[in-house]
Design a protein around this motif. Sequence first.
Motif, PDB file in Angstrom:
ATOM      1  N   PHE A   1      -0.396   1.594  -8.779  1.00 23.83           N
ATOM      2  CA  PHE A   1      -0.381   0.962 -10.103  1.00 23.83           C
ATOM      3  C   PHE A   1      -0.276   2.129 -10.819  1.00 23.83           C
ATOM      4  O   PHE A   1      -1.095   3.014 -11.142  1.00 23.83           O
ATOM      5  N   ASP A   2       0.693   1.766 -12.021  1.00 22.60           N
ATOM      6  CA  ASP A   2       0.898   2.811 -12.885  1.00 22.60           C
ATOM      7  C   ASP A   2       0.820   2.005 -14.387  1.00 22.60           C
ATOM      8  O   ASP A   2       1.484   1.171 -14.551  1.00 22.60           O
ATOM      9  N   GLN A   3      -0.140   2.433 -15.100  1.00 24.21           N
ATOM     10  CA  GLN A   3      -0.229   1.973 -16.549  1.00 24.21           C
ATOM     11  C   GLN A   3       0.648   2.434 -17.523  1.00 24.21           C
ATOM     12  O   GLN A   3       0.748   3.515 -17.580  1.00 24.21           O
ATOM     13  N   LEU A   4       1.662   1.556 -17.951  1.00 24.87           N
ATOM     14  CA  LEU A   4       2.953   1.976 -18.926  1.00 24.87           C
ATOM     15  C   LEU A   4       2.382   1.906 -20.164  1.00 24.87           C
ATOM     16  O   LEU A   4       2.853   2.689 -21.356  1.00 24.87           O
ATOM     17  N   LEU A   5       1.386   1.060 -20.649  1.00 26.08           N
ATOM     18  CA  LEU A   5       0.947   0.927 -22.133  1.00 26.08           C
ATOM     19  C   LEU A   5      -0.537   0.170 -21.942  1.00 26.08           C
ATOM     20  O   LEU A   5      -0.757  -0.717 -21.173  1.00 26.08           O
ATOM     21  N   HIS A   6      -1.412   0.669 -22.864  1.00 24.56           N
ATOM     22  CA  HIS A   6      -2.567  -0.021 -23.218  1.00 24.56           C
ATOM     23  C   HIS A   6      -2.758   0.105 -24.638  1.00 24.56           C
ATOM     24  O   HIS A   6      -2.707   1.239 -25.258  1.00 24.56           O
ATOM     25  N   CYS A   7      -2.671  -1.209 -25.227  1.00 25.99           N
ATOM     26  CA  CYS A   7      -2.681  -1.405 -26.718  1.00 25.99           C
ATOM     27  C   CYS A   7      -3.687  -2.718 -26.799  1.00 25.99           C
ATOM     28  O   CYS A   7      -3.122  -3.544 -26.469  1.00 25.99           O
ATOM     29  N   ARG A   8      -4.753  -2.205 -27.654  1.00 28.98           N
ATOM     30  CA  ARG A   8      -5.594  -3.375 -27.998  1.00 28.98           C
ATOM     31  C   ARG A   8      -6.089  -4.022 -26.651  1.00 28.98           C
ATOM     32  O   ARG A   8      -6.543  -3.401 -25.656  1.00 28.98           O
ATOM     33  N   ASN A   9      -5.907  -5.217 -26.568  1.00 32.33           N
ATOM     34  CA  ASN A   9      -6.205  -6.131 -25.346  1.00 32.33           C
ATOM     35  C   ASN A   9      -5.047  -6.378 -24.387  1.00 32.33           C
ATOM     36  O   ASN A   9      -5.146  -6.967 -23.283  1.00 32.33           O
ATOM     37  N   LEU A  10      -4.049  -5.432 -24.471  1.00 37.00           N
ATOM     38  CA  LEU A  10      -2.772  -5.580 -23.634  1.00 37.00           C
ATOM     39  C   LEU A  10      -2.762  -4.442 -22.871  1.00 37.00           C
ATOM     40  O   LEU A  10      -2.739  -3.314 -23.301  1.00 37.00           O
ATOM     41  N   ARG A  11      -2.594  -4.645 -21.462  1.00 34.98           N
ATOM     42  CA  ARG A  11      -2.021  -3.747 -20.647  1.00 34.98           C
ATOM     43  C   ARG A  11      -0.829  -3.983 -19.814  1.00 34.98           C
ATOM     44  O   ARG A  11      -0.775  -4.982 -19.426  1.00 34.98           O
ATOM     45  N   VAL A  12       0.122  -3.150 -19.686  1.00 37.82           N
ATOM     46  CA  VAL A  12       1.274  -3.354 -18.980  1.00 37.82           C
ATOM     47  C   VAL A  12       1.422  -2.231 -18.040  1.00 37.82           C
ATOM     48  O   VAL A  12       0.998  -1.135 -18.102  1.00 37.82           O
ATOM     49  N   GLU A  13       1.393  -2.554 -16.900  1.00 32.82           N
ATOM     50  CA  GLU A  13       1.507  -1.944 -15.550  1.00 32.82           C
ATOM     51  C   GLU A  13       2.683  -2.093 -14.899  1.00 32.82           C
ATOM     52  O   GLU A  13       3.423  -3.186 -14.540  1.00 32.82           O
ATOM     53  N   ARG A  14       3.216  -1.008 -13.820  1.00 32.77           N
ATOM     54  CA  ARG A  14       4.227  -1.101 -13.158  1.00 32.77           C
ATOM     55  C   ARG A  14       3.462  -1.139 -11.525  1.00 32.77           C
ATOM     56  O   ARG A  14       2.428  -0.339 -11.505  1.00 32.77           O
ATOM     57  N   ILE A  15       3.878  -1.954 -10.717  1.00 29.42           N
ATOM     58  CA  ILE A  15       3.039  -2.015  -9.350  1.00 29.42           C
ATOM     59  C   ILE A  15       4.156  -1.849  -8.358  1.00 29.42           C
ATOM     60  O   ILE A  15       5.267  -2.372  -8.437  1.00 29.42           O
ATOM     61  N   VAL A  16       4.120  -0.830  -7.362  1.00 31.19           N
ATOM     62  CA  VAL A  16       4.925  -0.474  -6.368  1.00 31.19           C
ATOM     63  C   VAL A  16       4.344  -0.995  -5.017  1.00 31.19           C
ATOM     64  O   VAL A  16       3.255  -0.525  -4.829  1.00 31.19           O
ATOM     65  N   SER A  17       4.905  -1.845  -4.229  1.00 25.41           N
ATOM     66  CA  SER A  17       4.015  -2.360  -3.174  1.00 25.41           C
ATOM     67  C   SER A  17       4.564  -1.700  -1.752  1.00 25.41           C
ATOM     68  O   SER A  17       5.768  -1.314  -1.894  1.00 25.41           O
ATOM     69  N   SER A  18       3.703  -1.328  -0.743  1.00 24.53           N
ATOM     70  CA  SER A  18       4.333  -1.052   0.441  1.00 24.53           C
ATOM     71  C   SER A  18       4.716  -2.250   1.083  1.00 24.53           C
ATOM     72  O   SER A  18       4.416  -3.322   0.599  1.00 24.53           O
ATOM     73  N   ALA A  19       5.090  -2.121   2.186  1.00 22.66           N
ATOM     74  CA  ALA A  19       5.400  -3.308   3.107  1.00 22.66           C
ATOM     75  C   ALA A  19       4.116  -3.763   3.868  1.00 22.66           C
ATOM     76  O   ALA A  19       4.320  -4.810   4.522  1.00 22.66           O
ATOM     77  N   GLN A  20       3.025  -3.096   3.663  1.00 23.67           N
ATOM     78  CA  GLN A  20       1.662  -3.493   4.003  1.00 23.67           C
ATOM     79  C   GLN A  20       0.810  -3.980   2.948  1.00 23.67           C
ATOM     80  O   GLN A  20      -0.013  -2.977   2.655  1.00 23.67           O
ATOM     81  N   PRO A  21       0.826  -4.899   2.244  1.00 26.52           N
ATOM     82  CA  PRO A  21      -0.010  -5.224   1.139  1.00 26.52           C
ATOM     83  C   PRO A  21      -1.443  -5.275   1.543  1.00 26.52           C
ATOM     84  O   PRO A  21      -1.601  -5.672   2.760  1.00 26.52           O
ATOM     85  N   GLU A  22      -2.162  -5.037   0.595  1.00 31.68           N
ATOM     86  CA  GLU A  22      -3.645  -5.290   0.732  1.00 31.68           C
ATOM     87  C   GLU A  22      -3.939  -6.613   0.403  1.00 31.68           C
ATOM     88  O   GLU A  22      -3.596  -7.215  -0.884  1.00 31.68           O
TER      89      GLU A  22
END
Lengths: 116, 116
Positions: free
Chosen positions: B29-50
């Motif tokens: 998980f990488d947070q790209l933006l946090h502004c007030r009540n908004l958070r934008v995240e990039r998620i990169v999955s492995s082939a073995q998700p949790e």
Amino acid sequence: MDRPPPATARRGVANLFEALPSPETGECFDQLLHCRNLRVERIVSSAQPEPTWYDQTQDEWVLLLCGHATLQVGDERLELGAGDYTFLPAHTRHRVIATSAQPPCVWLAIHLDPAD
Amino acid sequence: MDRPPPATARRGVANLFEALPSPETGECFDQLLHCRNLRVERIVSSAQPEPTWYDQTQDEWVLLLCGHATLQVGDERLELGAGDYTFLPAHTRHRVIATSAQPPCVWLAIHLDPAD
């Protein structure tokens, strides 16, 4: 422009790249979500963007998904390619100067409206 | 996982597809933006998700940008491909069941935190 949002092919799922409009000039805006102070929008640009200056009350995070484009943000020019994103806090003057024809520019814009 | 956000190559612009992590299991998980009540995240999955069930206090809008995946939302399974998006209102139980290996799943997740 008042257009229906992209078709929802399956329950609760739609595709950002389906039913892409082909504007001859300017941009087409489709609202994908409106939830409280959040609005998520798909924007498809023509190769003749409208160089209108935007000075918005909302914060905006914008991601270019396809194509390449030139944004002017204040006095600065930003050259954007696919995958590039930037944050435009409220009242950051910006405009679209140039957008590619093929592929057309497809954007995801996240607007965060001011608190009431 | 505590990782730096994607590098910003140019003033105010970064690229969602640069510096992609390659998790062996689960997701990054990488947070790209946090502004007030908004958070934008990039998620990169492995082939073995949790396959953890999520029951979140925030509303979430999620877009799969690359790869294909199976989400379970309540009792329903959603098969997602590139460009598919869905909205998960707060307290919609969901989990990731399967994610492709090649290409890896890259997601954009928009979280809207509850009002104070």
